[in-house]
Design a protein around this motif. Structure first.
Motif, short mmCIF file in Angstrom:
data_model
loop_
_atom_site.label_atom_id
_atom_site.label_comp_id
_atom_site.label_asym_id
_atom_site.label_seq_id
_atom_site.Cartn_x
_atom_site.Cartn_y
_atom_site.Cartn_z
N LEU A 177 0.77 -1.32 -0.07
CA LEU A 177 -0.04 -0.04 -0.08
C LEU A 177 0.88 1.32 -0.06
CD1 LEU A 177 -2.82 -0.95 2.45
CD2 LEU A 177 -3.03 -0.95 0.02
N ILE A 178 2.01 1.28 0.75
CA ILE A 178 2.77 2.44 0.86
C ILE A 178 3.42 2.71 -0.49
CG2 ILE A 178 4.73 3.54 2.03
CD1 ILE A 178 3.92 2.13 4.63
N TRP A 179 4.02 1.59 -0.98
CA TRP A 179 4.64 1.91 -2.16
C TRP A 179 3.74 2.37 -3.33
CZ3 TRP A 179 4.75 -0.48 -7.21
CH2 TRP A 179 5.91 -0.43 -7.90
N ASN A 180 2.61 2.03 -3.32
CA ASN A 180 1.70 2.73 -4.30
C ASN A 180 1.24 3.86 -4.08
OD1 ASN A 180 0.83 0.39 -6.59
ND2 ASN A 180 1.04 -0.86 -4.80
N LEU A 181 0.60 4.14 -2.84
CA LEU A 181 0.33 5.55 -2.31
C LEU A 181 1.34 6.38 -2.48
CD1 LEU A 181 -1.71 4.34 0.87
CD2 LEU A 181 -2.62 5.44 -1.21
N GLY A 183 3.66 6.69 -5.15
CA GLY A 183 4.10 6.98 -6.16
C GLY A 183 4.24 5.68 -7.33
N GLY A 184 4.40 4.42 -6.62
CA GLY A 184 4.65 3.31 -7.10
C GLY A 184 5.57 3.21 -8.16
N LEU A 185 5.58 3.18 -9.34
CA LEU A 185 6.73 3.13 -10.31
C LEU A 185 7.43 4.41 -10.21
CD1 LEU A 185 5.14 1.34 -13.42
CD2 LEU A 185 6.85 0.45 -11.67
N ASN A 186 6.88 5.50 -9.82
CA ASN A 186 7.41 6.95 -9.90
C ASN A 186 7.75 7.17 -8.45
OD1 ASN A 186 6.66 7.58 -12.82
ND2 ASN A 186 4.41 7.58 -12.16
N GLY A 187 8.82 6.67 -8.12
CA GLY A 187 9.33 7.04 -6.76
C GLY A 187 8.70 6.44 -5.50
N GLY A 188 7.89 5.45 -5.77
CA GLY A 188 7.25 4.73 -4.45
C GLY A 188 8.02 4.34 -3.45
N LEU A 189 7.66 4.49 -2.07
CA LEU A 189 8.70 4.35 -1.08
C LEU A 189 8.61 2.70 -0.61
CD1 LEU A 189 8.23 7.46 1.03
CD2 LEU A 189 9.93 6.87 -0.46
N HIS A 190 9.65 2.11 -0.53
CA HIS A 190 9.73 0.76 -0.26
C HIS A 190 9.79 0.48 1.37
CE1 HIS A 190 11.21 -3.70 -0.78
NE2 HIS A 190 9.92 -3.58 -0.80
N LEU A 191 8.92 0.48 1.94
CA LEU A 191 9.01 0.56 3.82
C LEU A 191 7.99 -0.47 4.24
CD1 LEU A 191 8.64 4.45 3.95
CD2 LEU A 191 10.76 3.02 3.92
N THR A 192 8.16 -0.63 5.50
CA THR A 192 7.37 -1.47 6.26
C THR A 192 7.54 -0.69 7.75
OG1 THR A 192 6.57 -3.58 7.12
CG2 THR A 192 9.01 -3.41 6.97
N ASP A 193 6.78 -1.00 8.82
CA ASP A 193 7.25 -0.63 9.94
C ASP A 193 7.49 -1.60 10.87
OD1 ASP A 193 4.69 -1.82 12.17
OD2 ASP A 193 4.00 -1.42 10.10
#
Length: 516
Positions: A177-181, A183-193
């Motif tokens: 969800l975070i990656w897509n929210l 930006g996804g392909l346009n700089g999406g953040l690859h994070l978890t908590d």
């Protein structure tokens, strides 16, 4: 800006549905929307979701909730300060960072397909089933993300190839969800908590980082893993193309950790969330408590990058409300889930019937993936009302098993004297709550707002952007005054006999996975 113009939103992505809820500064809901999505069962013991359908459900929920809040006279566009995410834990996804598309359906937390992976690890590793417990607090189990990821790496060609090419991203639902929210392909953040990471079997509980020896042992490349952040901090902003573009994502917790925060559980306090499964967590403060009785050691929450880490003991039950869904969807005994209370109330006991919903094995405290569901004590007298009541009792007995283990692991002399805090969708069932108090032998407290998972995510997000303070979140006297308390009424001798009968029923579920 006046308090009435300050809002916090919560995105709650659960096992069967997605919700988006908007709160005012008094933590009252001013707009919400919920969408159910499809559950896929390709084989016995397998459970999947379509990651793209989850994304679409998020988009619909956000837009509809905003429309409702606006229709109610609230200027959310002007006053929305942050968004908190909460999600079904352990559910595992791998997608392509070059296309943004999932490489396989999401493998859901209750899916048991990785049992062969688990057996091999138990045989090959010197510590057997508990080989990683000292590091991550978790036994080797189909429940956790690492074994699901290993299954994908071994059985899905697209995943193998993407990892080989450096094109694969792994994550639980929060990460997707975070990656897509953002930006996804346009700089999406690859994070978890930290709370979601603590459920993968890959995070070191002490360092709160991915554990390198574990990754090496399992041959999982660190490059596919997301960065780990705290539960309450601004981690990015929603990108263009979403209804709430530009709003900070300022909180993220796994659903059970969010419920702990929503229930304001301090050190020594526990809650049970009754949903698809049931999850009992006790806050152990800054102490990492190693269970000797089948419980999990996990994170409670970490409310900021520099905040102290709260840990927890957890007992996870795979099938709780899902058994009611089974009565509705598979057997047709009821037409809607809320009918189960009325049906079960038609009889004053189960008539000696015991139902153990070990559909995909048993989680805490038994950890038997060879278990399968049983219904015993059937006589000609048995009718569908007895079955419905036995299903409700099965939830309560499973919670009792976990609390009994928690009691044994606790340094407190009589942990059961505390008030169990109940929440989740099934907690609205008065018969279930009274039955829980009766079979537990102590009081159960249900808050006025049972949707504490979404509230906890909102609290975490609001804390990070200054909408609430920790003192305000944990000042729970007013919340308790508005709660309903269920007092046990069952005779103690009968309670003990029923507990013994339940244990006998559980023993009948073992070693049944190979039935044909």
């Amino acid at each position: 800006m006046a308090d009435k113009e300050v809002f916090i939103a919560s995105l709650d992505q659960g096992t069967t549905s997605t919700r988006f809820m908007i709160y005012d500064r008094s933590a009252h809901v001013i707009g919400s929307h919920q969408v159910e999505f499809t559950q896929f069962y390709p084989k016995a013991g397998w459970v999947e979701h379509d990651p793209t359908e989850i994304l679409e459900s998020v988009r619909v929920c956000i837009a509809k909730a905003l429309d409702k809040a606006t229709a109610n006279g609230f200027n959310v566009d002007k006053g929305l300060k942050g968004i908190g995410l909460t999600n079904q834990r352990e559910t595992t996804l791998v997608w392509s960072k070059s296309t943004g598309l999932p490489l396989y359906n999401a493998i859901v937390w209750m899916d048991a397909r990785s049992s062969s992976v688990c057996r091999k690890l138990e045989q090959d590793l010197p510590g057997g089933r508990i080989h990683f417990v000292q590091t991550c607090g978790l036994p080797i189990s189909t429940y956790f993300s690492a074994t699901k990821l290993l299954w994908l790496m071994e059985n899905v060609g697209a995943v193998k190839e993407a990892i080989k090419k450096g094109d694969a991203l792994f994550g639980t639902v929060d990460t997707w969800l975070i990656w897509n929210l953002t930006g996804g392909l346009n700089g999406g953040l690859h994070l978890t908590d930290v709370s979601n990471a603590s459920r993968t079997m890959l995070m070191n509980l002490k360092t709160l980082n991915w554990d390198e020896p574990t990754l090496k042992t399992l041959s999982i490349p660190a490059e596919i893993l997301p960065k780990i952040v705290s539960n309450s901090e601004v981690i990015g902003k929603v990108s263009t193309g979403w209804p709430i573009a530009g709003i900070p994502i300022s909180g993220c917790l796994g659903d059970q950790h969010a419920a702990m925060l929503g229930q304001a559980c301090l050190n020594g306090e526990a809650k049970c969330t009754y949903g698809t499964g049931a999850f009992i967590l006790k806050n152990t403060g800054q102490n990492i408590v190693r269970s000797k009785h089948g419980l999990l050691t996990t994170l409670a929450f970490k409310l900021g990058p520099k905040a102290q880490t709260n840990y927890a003991l957890e007992g996870s039950i795979a099938i709780a409300g899902a058994a009611v869904q089974w009565l509705r969807d598979s057997l047709g005994v009821i037409k809607s889930a809320n009918e189960v209370e009325e049906l079960a109330s038609m009889v004053d006991s189960t008539g000696g019937l015991y139902f153990v919903p070990a559909f995909n094995g048993l989680f805490a405290p038994w950890w038997r993936d060879d278990a399968r569901g049983v219904c015993i004590g059937i006589t000609r007298f048995t009718n569908k009302a007895h079955i419905a009541r036995a299903v409700l009792e099965s939830m309560c007995f499973q919670v009792n098993d976990v609390l009994d283990s928690m009691n044994k692991d606790s340094s407190e002399e009589k942990m059961k004297e505390f008030l169990l805090r109940a929440d989740g969708g099934a907690a609205v069932n008065n018969l279930l709550m009274q039955t829980q108090a009766d079979l537990l032998g102590s009081a159960v407290v249900r808050p006025a707002d049972i949707e504490t998972t979404a509230l906890g995510a909102a609290y975490a997000a609001g804390l990070a952007v200054g909408v609430w303070t920790e003192d305000e979140i944990f000042a729970s006297d007013e919340k308790r005054r508005r709660s309903t308390i269920f007092i046990p009424k069952l005779d103690e001798e009968l309670r003990k006999k029923k507990a013994e009968s339940w244990c006998k029923a559980v023993s009948r579920t073992f070693d049944l996975a190979d039935l044909y």
